[in-house]
Motif scaffolding. Structure first.
Motif, PDB file in Angstrom:
ATOM      1  N   MET A 442       0.843  -1.207   0.000  1.00  0.00           N
ATOM      2  CA  MET A 442       0.000   0.000   0.000  1.00  0.00           C
ATOM      3  C   MET A 442       0.873   1.250   0.000  1.00  0.00           C
ATOM      4  O   MET A 442       0.634   2.195  -0.753  1.00  0.00           O
ATOM      5  CB  MET A 442      -0.904   0.010   1.241  1.00  0.00           C
ATOM      6  N   SER A 443       1.896   1.232   0.859  1.00  0.00           N
ATOM      7  CA  SER A 443       2.795   2.399   0.935  1.00  0.00           C
ATOM      8  C   SER A 443       3.448   2.656  -0.406  1.00  0.00           C
ATOM      9  O   SER A 443       3.557   3.811  -0.849  1.00  0.00           O
ATOM     10  CB  SER A 443       3.908   2.174   1.958  1.00  0.00           C
ATOM     11  N   ALA A 444       3.859   1.578  -1.066  1.00  0.00           N
ATOM     12  CA  ALA A 444       4.529   1.749  -2.371  1.00  0.00           C
ATOM     13  C   ALA A 444       3.577   2.435  -3.355  1.00  0.00           C
ATOM     14  O   ALA A 444       3.963   3.348  -4.087  1.00  0.00           O
ATOM     15  CB  ALA A 444       4.976   0.391  -2.899  1.00  0.00           C
ATOM     16  N   LEU A 445       2.316   2.021  -3.332  1.00  0.00           N
ATOM     17  CA  LEU A 445       1.336   2.609  -4.254  1.00  0.00           C
ATOM     18  C   LEU A 445       1.075   4.077  -3.952  1.00  0.00           C
ATOM     19  O   LEU A 445       0.763   4.868  -4.841  1.00  0.00           O
ATOM     20  CB  LEU A 445       0.010   1.853  -4.132  1.00  0.00           C
ATOM     21  N   LEU A 446       1.178   4.433  -2.672  1.00  0.00           N
ATOM     22  CA  LEU A 446       0.837   5.796  -2.261  1.00  0.00           C
ATOM     23  C   LEU A 446       2.020   6.756  -2.406  1.00  0.00           C
ATOM     24  O   LEU A 446       1.912   7.940  -2.123  1.00  0.00           O
ATOM     25  CB  LEU A 446       0.339   5.785  -0.802  1.00  0.00           C
ATOM     26  N   ARG A 447       3.154   6.224  -2.860  1.00  0.00           N
ATOM     27  CA  ARG A 447       4.357   7.052  -2.954  1.00  0.00           C
ATOM     28  C   ARG A 447       4.297   8.007  -4.142  1.00  0.00           C
ATOM     29  O   ARG A 447       4.775   9.118  -4.079  1.00  0.00           O
ATOM     30  CB  ARG A 447       5.581   6.139  -3.061  1.00  0.00           C
ATOM     31  N   ASP A 448       3.668   7.587  -5.219  1.00  0.00           N
ATOM     32  CA  ASP A 448       3.614   8.447  -6.407  1.00  0.00           C
ATOM     33  C   ASP A 448       2.193   8.431  -6.963  1.00  0.00           C
ATOM     34  O   ASP A 448       1.739   7.432  -7.504  1.00  0.00           O
ATOM     35  CB  ASP A 448       4.615   7.943  -7.460  1.00  0.00           C
ATOM     36  N   GLU A 449       1.533   9.576  -6.840  1.00  0.00           N
ATOM     37  CA  GLU A 449       0.133   9.626  -7.271  1.00  0.00           C
ATOM     38  C   GLU A 449      -0.043  10.441  -8.547  1.00  0.00           C
ATOM     39  O   GLU A 449      -1.176  10.757  -8.946  1.00  0.00           O
ATOM     40  CB  GLU A 449      -0.734  10.203  -6.142  1.00  0.00           C
ATOM     41  N   SER A 450       1.071  10.800  -9.195  1.00  0.00           N
ATOM     42  CA  SER A 450       0.963  11.688 -10.354  1.00  0.00           C
ATOM     43  C   SER A 450       0.092  11.083 -11.458  1.00  0.00           C
ATOM     44  O   SER A 450      -0.663  11.792 -12.131  1.00  0.00           O
ATOM     45  CB  SER A 450       2.355  12.030 -10.880  1.00  0.00           C
ATOM     46  N   GLY A 451       0.171   9.765 -11.609  1.00  0.00           N
ATOM     47  CA  GLY A 451      -0.614   9.100 -12.663  1.00  0.00           C
ATOM     48  C   GLY A 451      -2.112   9.301 -12.457  1.00  0.00           C
ATOM     49  O   GLY A 451      -2.869   9.460 -13.428  1.00  0.00           O
ATOM     50  N   PHE A 452      -2.536   9.339 -11.219  1.00  0.00           N
ATOM     51  CA  PHE A 452      -3.970   9.471 -10.928  1.00  0.00           C
ATOM     52  C   PHE A 452      -4.461  10.882 -11.237  1.00  0.00           C
ATOM     53  O   PHE A 452      -5.564  11.083 -11.698  1.00  0.00           O
ATOM     54  CB  PHE A 452      -4.247   9.109  -9.469  1.00  0.00           C
ATOM     55  N   GLU A 453      -3.592  11.833 -10.967  1.00  0.00           N
ATOM     56  CA  GLU A 453      -3.945  13.217 -11.242  1.00  0.00           C
ATOM     57  C   GLU A 453      -4.172  13.382 -12.753  1.00  0.00           C
ATOM     58  O   GLU A 453      -5.169  13.960 -13.183  1.00  0.00           O
ATOM     59  CB  GLU A 453      -2.802  14.108 -10.773  1.00  0.00           C
ATOM     60  N   ALA A 454      -3.253  12.809 -13.523  1.00  0.00           N
ATOM     61  CA  ALA A 454      -3.365  12.922 -14.980  1.00  0.00           C
ATOM     62  C   ALA A 454      -4.655  12.249 -15.464  1.00  0.00           C
ATOM     63  O   ALA A 454      -5.382  12.788 -16.299  1.00  0.00           O
ATOM     64  CB  ALA A 454      -2.142  12.280 -15.633  1.00  0.00           C
ATOM     65  N   LEU A 455      -4.931  11.108 -14.920  1.00  0.00           N
ATOM     66  CA  LEU A 455      -6.102  10.324 -15.315  1.00  0.00           C
ATOM     67  C   LEU A 455      -7.410  11.061 -15.020  1.00  0.00           C
ATOM     68  O   LEU A 455      -8.408  10.942 -15.747  1.00  0.00           O
ATOM     69  CB  LEU A 455      -6.074   9.024 -14.498  1.00  0.00           C
ATOM     70  N   SER A 456      -7.381  11.848 -13.957  1.00  0.00           N
ATOM     71  CA  SER A 456      -8.613  12.518 -13.524  1.00  0.00           C
ATOM     72  C   SER A 456      -9.134  13.472 -14.598  1.00  0.00           C
ATOM     73  O   SER A 456     -10.335  13.685 -14.703  1.00  0.00           O
ATOM     74  CB  SER A 456      -8.370  13.262 -12.219  1.00  0.00           C
ATOM     75  N   HIS A 457      -8.224  14.037 -15.401  1.00  0.00           N
ATOM     76  CA  HIS A 457      -8.663  14.984 -16.433  1.00  0.00           C
ATOM     77  C   HIS A 457      -9.549  14.270 -17.440  1.00  0.00           C
ATOM     78  O   HIS A 457     -10.567  14.782 -17.866  1.00  0.00           O
ATOM     79  CB  HIS A 457      -7.460  15.619 -17.132  1.00  0.00           C
ATOM     80  N   THR A 458      -9.149  13.062 -17.827  1.00  0.00           N
ATOM     81  CA  THR A 458      -9.946  12.284 -18.790  1.00  0.00           C
ATOM     82  C   THR A 458     -11.252  11.830 -18.155  1.00  0.00           C
ATOM     83  O   THR A 458     -12.330  11.985 -18.733  1.00  0.00           O
ATOM     84  CB  THR A 458      -9.167  11.012 -19.232  1.00  0.00           C
TER      85      THR A 458
END
Ligand code: M6R
Length: 606
Positions: A442-458
């Motif tokens: 879980m910690s590893a997944l929460l380390r970099d959230e930039s991909g989710f931010e980008a995805l949110s636009h779509t």
């Protein structure tokens, strides 16, 4: 599912009432109001919308008075307007109410026939008029309330104050929770102990059917039949500290990030980390004697139960019947005496889940519950409580409570598998070891959230989003869709990936994002085929997988790389990106993430 508070104080109570209401805002935030009694006059102030609107008004028009009640509303009867906001009043009494008066139409008609004009669309207003009518007939407040309670049907918690009685508050509980707090020459009332935590930790819970006559010196409780009863006084463990957001913009973000820690705490309660073995409390039932388990819950907690169905059936060969509580409670499910009924709830107050529990109790089931609020009604009505140690969850969208529920259920499924002889000691160590590894993933997944931010636009541009998963990850697809709906208001549906071709595939075109949970487990190849079917129809695929892009065999819009974990624990890990997708989309769209429209954290009405 509103929040109610009341204080018989030694100094003006308005500020304290608002403080207590802040802690109950999770129960509803359509409107709020308080009423106080000052110099023989009841005065109230109400405001539409969140509590801060009431606070703004109070700053300009302060209410004095040492006796008062307050309310934060989740509208059931009547629009969420100021006029329908509580407290409801006549010249003689003021009332706050949580729950539903089911026979309110009939009572409204009866009241209107006496010439009294009803001024709101609520069910609550009838209570104020009925009591006033009794007082006008010459009855004292206690008799007036008693006569009124006898006429009310439904589930409710009430707090009532009286113009002519400065040292009196009457509270009644039928179905909806109520806690009474003892202070130094002061008395408090609240929908839960958390509301009262800044003032006192000495608490009595009213039981179903109880009504209490409170003065500054104590209280007298009577049961439904009118007998004087004593209820245990206990020390509440509810924290007086107001939970804050820390460095996060929203409670939901904070709670998502707390997951490695709280899942670890929860696991530590059920696992011996040193020996990689289970250490469950003594259970008041024997897994070897069970033919099946029934599980019931609502919303996200129900999806946790659905994951557990896969686990119990696979690892313990124990069939599970699971249903949402709102259906289960009326289905008249035949249950063999001595069976196990398992309830899952963050709040422990969800009305449908509680009603289902009571049905199962009548059917002679062992009652086990997995709850986050240990002092809740569901916890108190259970034979055994298996707590989640998620800490207070404030965001309306459940996140950390869900993964903690999964952690407890996983331990229980292993225990069942061991007891029934389907898992060896070595299997136990393997599965427990996999659970111990979850917080790290879980910690590893929460380390970099930039991909989710980008995805949110779509995603923010989509009208519909589909979520797919197979096997134990199918409930995770359902949960992903629920999260997106709740906080971004985008329509989303979760499907078992194999079910797509039986109808939902007709929805797919280039405007429909499809989020697929596709771990490299035994069903990976099957999921891959479904993914290709989507790709062939132009769907925009967002894939969550530990497989490399090359292994997917089709074009995808985005890949969220997932850690490679034991397939047993994938639901706990795949829940994280589902939450982040919803969170970032909602933030990008500017919705009220922590208090989304029309929802409340705790659903204490049917
Ligand atoms: O308090 P509970 O776990 O019993 O609540 C059940 C549901 O109301 C809850 O999970 C709801 O679906 C959440 N808003 C989901 O995010």
């Amino acid at each position: 599912m509103c929040g109610i508070v009341g204080i018989l104080g030694r100094e003006p109570v308005a500020g304290k009432l608002v403080d207590a209401l802040k802690r109950l805002e999770y129960r509803g935030y359509d409107s709020a109001g308080i009423a106080t009694l000052e110099a023989g006059k009841l005065t109230r102030l109400r405001a539409e919308g969140k509590l801060r609107n009431l606070e703004d008004r109070l700053a300009k028009e302060p209410l004095r008075g040492n006796t008062g009640i307050g309310h934060t509303r989740w509208a059931t009867h009547g629009a969420p307007t100021e006029n329908n906001a509580h407290p409801h009043m006549t010249g003689r009494v003021s009332v706050v109410h949580n729950g539903i008066i089911e026979n309110f139409q009939e009572l409204r008609t009866a009241i209107a026939e006496t010439g009294t004009v009803l001024t709101t669309d609520t069910d609550t207003e009838v209570v104020a008029h009925l009591i006033t009518h009794e007082l006008d007939e010459g009855h004292d407040p206690v008799v007036a309330v008693l006569h009124t309670l006898k006429r009310l049907e439904g589930a409710f918690a009430l707090a009532i104050i009286f113009r002519d009685h400065e040292d009196l508050m009457i509270a009644a509980r039928q179905g909806s929770p109520l806690a009474v707090g003892f202070g130094d020459g002061e008395m408090y009332l609240g929908s839960d102990a958390i509301a009262l935590a800044p003032f006192t930790d000495t608490i009595t819970y009213l039981q179903d059917g109880d009504w209490a006559v409170m003065t500054r010196n104590g209280l007298a409780i009577r049961d439904r039949e009118g007998n004087a009863v004593e209820r245990p006084v206990q020390k509440s463990v509810a924290s007086a500290l107001m939970v804050d957001k820390g460095n996060h913009r929203h409670f939901m973000a904070k709670e998502i990030h707390e997951q490695p820690e709280v899942v670890s705490h929860t696991l530590a309660h059920y696992i011996d980390f040193t020996n990689t073995r289970l250490q469950l409390p003594d259970l008041p039932f024997d897994f070897t004697n069970l033919n099946r388990i029934v599980i019931s819950a609502c919303g996200t907690a129900y999806y946790a139960g659905l994951v557990a169905k896969y686990w119990f059936e696979r690892y313990a060969r124990l069939p599970v019947d699971i249903d949402v509580a709102s259906e289960f409670r009326y289905r008249e499910v035949p249950l063999e005496p001595g069976g196990l009924a398992l309830f899952i709830s963050q709040s422990g107050e969800t009305a449908d889940t509680l009603a289902t529990l009571r049905y199962c109790r009548e059917q002679d089931q062992h009652i086990a519950s997995i709850v986050n609020v240990r002092e809740s009604s569901i916890a108190r009505d259970s034979d055994i409580v298996l707590p989640t140690l998620a800490g207070p969850e404030i965001g309306v969208a459940s996140t950390k409570a869900f993964t903690c529920q999964l952690a407890v259920l996983a331990c229980l499924a292993i225990a069942a598998g061991r007891a029934r002889g389907h898992l060896s000691e070595q299997d136990e160590t393997e599965l427990v070891g996999a659970l111990i590894g979850v917080p790290r993933h879980m910690s590893a997944l929460l380390r970099d959230e930039s991909g989710f931010e980008a995805l949110s636009h779509t995603l923010s541009k989509a009208h519909d989003v589909l979520y797919l998963g197979r096997g134990v990850n199918f409930p995770i697809a359902l949960e992903g869709a629920l999260k997106l709906k709740e906080i971004s208001y985008i329509h989303a549906e979760g499907y078992a990936a194999g079910e797509l071709k039986h109808g939902p595939i007709a929805l797919i075109d280039e405007s429909v994002p499809v989020v697929v949970a596709a771990p490299k487990d035994a069903l990976f190849e099957k999921t891959l085929s479904n993914l290709q079917e989507v790709a062939a129809r132009g769907g925009q695929i967002i894939v969550l997988s530990d497989a490399g892009e090359a292994e997917l065999g089709c074009e995808v819009m985005a890949t969220i790389p997932m850690p490679h974990a034991h397939d047993f624990v994938n639901p706990l890990i795949y829940a994280i990106p589902m939450q982040l997708i919803a969170y970032y989309t909602a933030v990008f769209m500017g919705t009220d993430v922590d208090q989304p429209r029309n929802l409340a954290k705790s659903v204490t009405v049917e």
